[in-house]
Design a protein around this motif. Structure first.
Motif, mmCIF file in Angstrom:
data_model
loop_
_atom_site.group_PDB
_atom_site.id
_atom_site.type_symbol
_atom_site.label_atom_id
_atom_site.label_comp_id
_atom_site.label_asym_id
_atom_site.label_seq_id
_atom_site.Cartn_x
_atom_site.Cartn_y
_atom_site.Cartn_z
ATOM 1 N N PRO A 35 0.806 -1.226 0.000
ATOM 2 C CA PRO A 35 0.000 0.000 0.000
ATOM 3 C C PRO A 35 0.837 1.274 0.000
ATOM 4 O O PRO A 35 0.443 2.278 -0.602
ATOM 5 C CB PRO A 35 -0.819 -0.133 1.290
ATOM 6 N N ARG A 36 1.986 1.237 0.647
ATOM 7 C CA ARG A 36 2.837 2.430 0.691
ATOM 8 C C ARG A 36 3.330 2.801 -0.708
ATOM 9 O O ARG A 36 3.304 3.982 -1.096
ATOM 10 C CB ARG A 36 4.033 2.199 1.626
ATOM 11 N N ILE A 37 3.766 1.819 -1.472
ATOM 12 C CA ILE A 37 4.257 2.089 -2.826
ATOM 13 C C ILE A 37 3.102 2.465 -3.748
ATOM 14 O O ILE A 37 3.246 3.337 -4.619
ATOM 15 C CB ILE A 37 5.028 0.868 -3.373
ATOM 16 N N LYS A 38 1.948 1.839 -3.550
ATOM 17 C CA LYS A 38 0.774 2.213 -4.347
ATOM 18 C C LYS A 38 0.379 3.662 -4.077
ATOM 19 O O LYS A 38 -0.016 4.394 -4.992
ATOM 20 C CB LYS A 38 -0.385 1.274 -4.051
ATOM 21 N N ALA A 39 0.483 4.081 -2.818
ATOM 22 C CA ALA A 39 0.170 5.471 -2.483
ATOM 23 C C ALA A 39 1.151 6.421 -3.156
ATOM 24 O O ALA A 39 0.763 7.476 -3.690
ATOM 25 C CB ALA A 39 0.201 5.661 -0.963
ATOM 26 N N LEU A 40 2.432 6.063 -3.129
ATOM 27 C CA LEU A 40 3.441 6.892 -3.798
ATOM 28 C C LEU A 40 3.149 7.004 -5.292
ATOM 29 O O LEU A 40 3.304 8.074 -5.895
ATOM 30 C CB LEU A 40 4.835 6.302 -3.577
ATOM 31 N N SER A 41 2.713 5.894 -5.896
ATOM 32 C CA SER A 41 2.393 5.903 -7.322
ATOM 33 C C SER A 41 1.221 6.825 -7.622
ATOM 34 O O SER A 41 1.241 7.578 -8.601
ATOM 35 C CB SER A 41 2.077 4.472 -7.772
ATOM 36 N N GLN A 42 0.200 6.789 -6.757
ATOM 37 C CA GLN A 42 -0.968 7.659 -6.961
ATOM 38 C C GLN A 42 -0.584 9.131 -6.824
ATOM 39 O O GLN A 42 -1.049 9.984 -7.582
ATOM 40 C CB GLN A 42 -2.058 7.313 -5.952
ATOM 41 N N GLN A 84 2.289 20.914 -7.181
ATOM 42 C CA GLN A 84 3.183 19.915 -7.762
ATOM 43 C C GLN A 84 4.408 19.726 -6.861
ATOM 44 O O GLN A 84 4.852 18.599 -6.623
ATOM 45 C CB GLN A 84 3.595 20.340 -9.168
ATOM 46 N N GLN A 85 4.943 20.824 -6.336
ATOM 47 C CA GLN A 85 6.060 20.727 -5.401
ATOM 48 C C GLN A 85 5.660 19.932 -4.158
ATOM 49 O O GLN A 85 6.422 19.080 -3.665
ATOM 50 C CB GLN A 85 6.514 22.137 -4.983
ATOM 51 N N GLU A 86 4.455 20.185 -3.672
ATOM 52 C CA GLU A 86 4.012 19.528 -2.438
ATOM 53 C C GLU A 86 3.729 18.044 -2.637
ATOM 54 O O GLU A 86 3.764 17.280 -1.667
ATOM 55 C CB GLU A 86 2.796 20.265 -1.873
ATOM 56 N N MET A 87 3.459 17.608 -3.867
ATOM 57 C CA MET A 87 3.309 16.179 -4.109
ATOM 58 C C MET A 87 4.615 15.447 -3.798
ATOM 59 O O MET A 87 4.606 14.335 -3.262
ATOM 60 C CB MET A 87 2.902 15.921 -5.566
#
Length: 217
Positions: A35-42, A84-87
């Protein structure tokens, strides 16, 4: 272990992920399906969609009338750039598991409060809604709705992380989705002033014309 927020990309092809695992910022390895990597991908998807928004708006500045004689100027390029920076700030936070002895600052709760206040300040410019609106309109409007829904997916994915996470991260994503809903409506309102674009609303359980006609040639 890398310092959170510091990135060194000397090699793009490392082959370290060929077995379905990847590194977190603390040096640990996790499955790419976690889930952590999936969140990063989103969250990365949100950053890309913000890039589309930047191109679609191309230095547009909105002048928004508010109640009580107030006005608001929105520089859409600066706005999307800031998000975009905050992502990447969010991504840095999520990719660094929480430990008992934190040394680097996390994504701040103040960002959540700032967005909450911003939504409250902008909403009075819009008419109250009596139904859901359909995601239609100019390209910036549609991209706004696309960003909104992708941010919501990212928030859901963050909540699925089993380990402890900085609570400001999902809270910020919740507000960010709300913000892009409001901004989409503001952009549509601006379109209405220039070309009388119609706001399409959901009409529950109605018979709708398909717009398909057959005729004999």
């Amino acid at each position: 272990m890398s310092e959170r927020g510091k990135v060194h990309l000397n090699m793009i092809v490392t082959k370290t992920g060929d077995q379905g695992e990847t590194f977190l910022n603390d040096g640990s390895r996790v499955p790419k399906t976690s889930p952590r990597i999936k969140a990063l991908s989103q969250i990365e998807q949100v950053a890309v969609k913000l890039g589309y928004f930047l191109d679609a708006c191309d230095l547009d500045v909105l002048h928004l009338p508010l109640p009580e004689g107030m006005t608001c100027q929105i520089n859409l390029t600066q706005l999307a750039n800031s998000f975009q920076q905050e992502m990447y700030d969010l991504g840095s936070d999520i990719s660094t598991p929480i430990t008992e002895e934190e040394t680097n600052p996390r994504f701040p709760t103040e960002k959540v409060e700032e967005l909450t206040a911003l939504i409250a300040d902008l909403t009075p410019a819009l008419e109250p809604l009596d139904s859901f609106i359909l995601p239609q309109g100019s390209l910036p409007v549609v991209i706004s709705h696309d960003i909104r829904t992708t941010v919501r997916q990212a928030e859901i994915q963050v909540w699925e992380i089993e380990e402890a996470v900085n609570p400001a991260v999902p809270q910020y994503l919740n507000r960010l989705s709300d913000f892009w809903f409001v901004l989409g409506r503001i952009l549509h309102f601006d379109d209405q002033q220039s070309d009388e674009a119609e706001i399409k609303k959901w009409e529950p359980n109605q018979k709708h014309t398909r717009g398909i006609q057959f005729q004999k040639s």
